[in-house]
Design a protein around this motif. Structure first.
Motif, PDB file in Angstrom:
ATOM      1  N   LYS A 122       0.848  -1.329   0.054  1.00  0.00           N
ATOM      2  CA  LYS A 122      -0.060   0.161  -0.060  1.00  0.00           C
ATOM      3  C   LYS A 122       0.641   1.343   0.003  1.00  0.00           C
ATOM      4  O   LYS A 122       0.460   2.260  -0.631  1.00  0.00           O
ATOM      5  N   ARG A 126       0.908   4.316  -2.725  1.00  0.00           N
ATOM      6  CA  ARG A 126       0.737   5.798  -1.991  1.00  0.00           C
ATOM      7  C   ARG A 126       1.945   6.647  -2.464  1.00  0.00           C
ATOM      8  O   ARG A 126       1.372   7.833  -2.996  1.00  0.00           O
ATOM      9  N   ASP A 150      -3.005  -8.150  -1.400  1.00  0.00           N
ATOM     10  CA  ASP A 150      -2.537  -6.665  -1.092  1.00  0.00           C
ATOM     11  C   ASP A 150      -2.379  -5.856  -2.229  1.00  0.00           C
ATOM     12  O   ASP A 150      -2.983  -4.957  -2.662  1.00  0.00           O
ATOM     13  N   CYS A 154      -5.106  -3.004  -3.959  1.00  0.00           N
ATOM     14  CA  CYS A 154      -4.232  -1.688  -3.983  1.00  0.00           C
ATOM     15  C   CYS A 154      -4.856  -1.119  -5.550  1.00  0.00           C
ATOM     16  O   CYS A 154      -5.031  -0.279  -5.730  1.00  0.00           O
ATOM     17  N   TYR A 158      -6.537   2.256  -5.942  1.00  0.00           N
ATOM     18  CA  TYR A 158      -5.997   3.434  -6.565  1.00  0.00           C
ATOM     19  C   TYR A 158      -6.005   3.388  -7.678  1.00  0.00           C
ATOM     20  O   TYR A 158      -6.457   2.384  -8.890  1.00  0.00           O
TER      21      TYR A 158
END
Ligand SMILES: O=C(O)C(=O)C[C@]1(C(=O)O)C=C[C@@H](O)C=C1
Length: 355
Positions: A122, A126, A150, A154, A158
């Motif tokens: 993550k 970011r 994961d 994401c 995103y």
């Protein structure tokens, strides 16, 4: 002059300013290239100061309307834009240094790019979403452990795009400062790596030695480098990074341990002629919804390379990959028809069929 006419004048000058800012940035780009080739620092406060003082002097001599403070404010902003522009494109990867993801990143971006190890998937997303890195490198699937949840979560959350894939063969080494296997009293590694080397450990008589699990194989190498009675099961790059002599190579019990990685960024690729596309699909809850969806691919003769179901936030979705680019006519048609259900994740050059 009317307000309208005055505003037209302002627009004309703003256009000129914009062109001049861009012209300046072109030169800055050259400066950046020069600096990055010699490793010179980007930030040169003394040069910025020199520019500011010269401009303030010039402004005063010509009776300009701008105050010194206004000149500082305007040009300091311009320098900040320039510095950001000069920075090499940073690559965030799932760290630590010398992790297999680092290896994948280096395979794509070479040894001298500016790398940024980030501790969570993550976190990598970011960094890229916030513009702190241009690219992010994350694992998507491994031949033994399957898909990385994961990463799918994401990709769903995103708005970044997959711009490339990288495939890495995972090999482990046994690295130690001990001169002999018999001197090894403990072994550091990641828990799943111990499991992948059981047979080897038995063969060399290390199966009863204490196994200490740590968060990464890179960390294992770091720990073993400090202790002459310890060994690490780690990657070759990790052993090299911590100057740990390699005693045995390719110690994994089964060959063909491969991990596939995605490179994510904030842009979409143009077609290359040998592309693969990845999407997430959320289908309505009705019998035959998946069959109907897949049938459109069959009819358009689009080769599916992967389909996996996955749960995101309690909702079942499908992770689907197929040959071709988003802009191909037949793929565009499918995207139009299923606009509501599809989240496009990226079209990129196909490097591998599967892990
Ligand atoms: O002259 C330089 O060294 C530059 O990199 C250009 C520039 C500028 O925008 O003028 C940008 C950053 C430096 O801190 C100083 C000046």
């Amino acid at each position: 002059m009317t307000l309208e006419a005055l505003r037209k004048e302002i627009d004309r000058i703003d256009d000129q300013l914009l062109d001049l800012y861009n012209e300046r940035l072109k030169i800055v780009e050259e400066v950046g290239r020069l600096k990055n080739s010699t490793g010179a620092p980007i930030y040169r406060p003394e040069r910025e100061r020199e520019i500011l003082e010269r401009l303030k002097r010039r402004n005063r001599e010509r009776g300009g309307l701008l105050s010194d403070e206004a000149i500082e404010a305007l040009f300091l902003e311009l320098f900040a834009v320039a510095r950001n522009y000069e920075l090499p494109e940073r690559v965030a990867f799932l760290g630590p240094e010398a992790s297999f993801t680092h290896q994948a990143a280096e395979k794509k971006f070479g040894a001298t790019s500016a790398y940024l190890p980030i501790h969570t998937i993550k976190g990598v997303f970011r960094e890229v979403a916030e513009g702190k890195a241009k690219f992010g490198v994350v694992p998507i699937e491994n031949s033994f452990n399957g898909i990385v949840s994961d990463t799918i979560n994401c990709l769903s959350d995103y708005d970044l795009k997959i711009v490339a894939e990288v495939l890495i063969e995972i090999h482990h080494v046994l690295a130690t400062k001990a001169e002999d296997v018999k001197q090894i009293k403990r072994i550091y590694s990641k828990d799943i790596a111990f499991g992948q080397c059981n047979q080897f450990l038995e063969d060399v008589g290390l199966d009863l030695v204490e196994q200490i699990p740590v968060e990464s194989t890179a960390k294992a190498a770091q720990m073993a480098a400090k202790d002459p009675e310890a060994a690490a099961i780690c990657s070759e790059v990790a052993a090299r990074l911590y100057h740990l002599p390699i005693l045995f190579k390719n110690i994994e019990d089964e060959g063909n341990n491969r991990t596939r990685f995605f490179i994510v960024s904030d842009f979409e690729n143009r077609p290359s002629g040998r592309d693969k596309t990845t999407i997430l699909v959320r289908l309505p809850h009705r019998p035959g919804a998946l069959v109907d969806f897949l049938n459109d691919f069959k009819e358009a003769q689009i080769g599916l390379t992967k389909i996996k179901s996955h749960i995101v936030g309690g909702v079942s979705i499908f992770f689907i990959e197929f040959d071709g680019h988003k802009e191909d006519e037949k793929i565009r048609k499918i995207f139009e028809k299923h606009e509501e259900s599809i989240k496009f994740l990226g079209s990129y050059v196909k490097e591998a069929d599967d892990v």
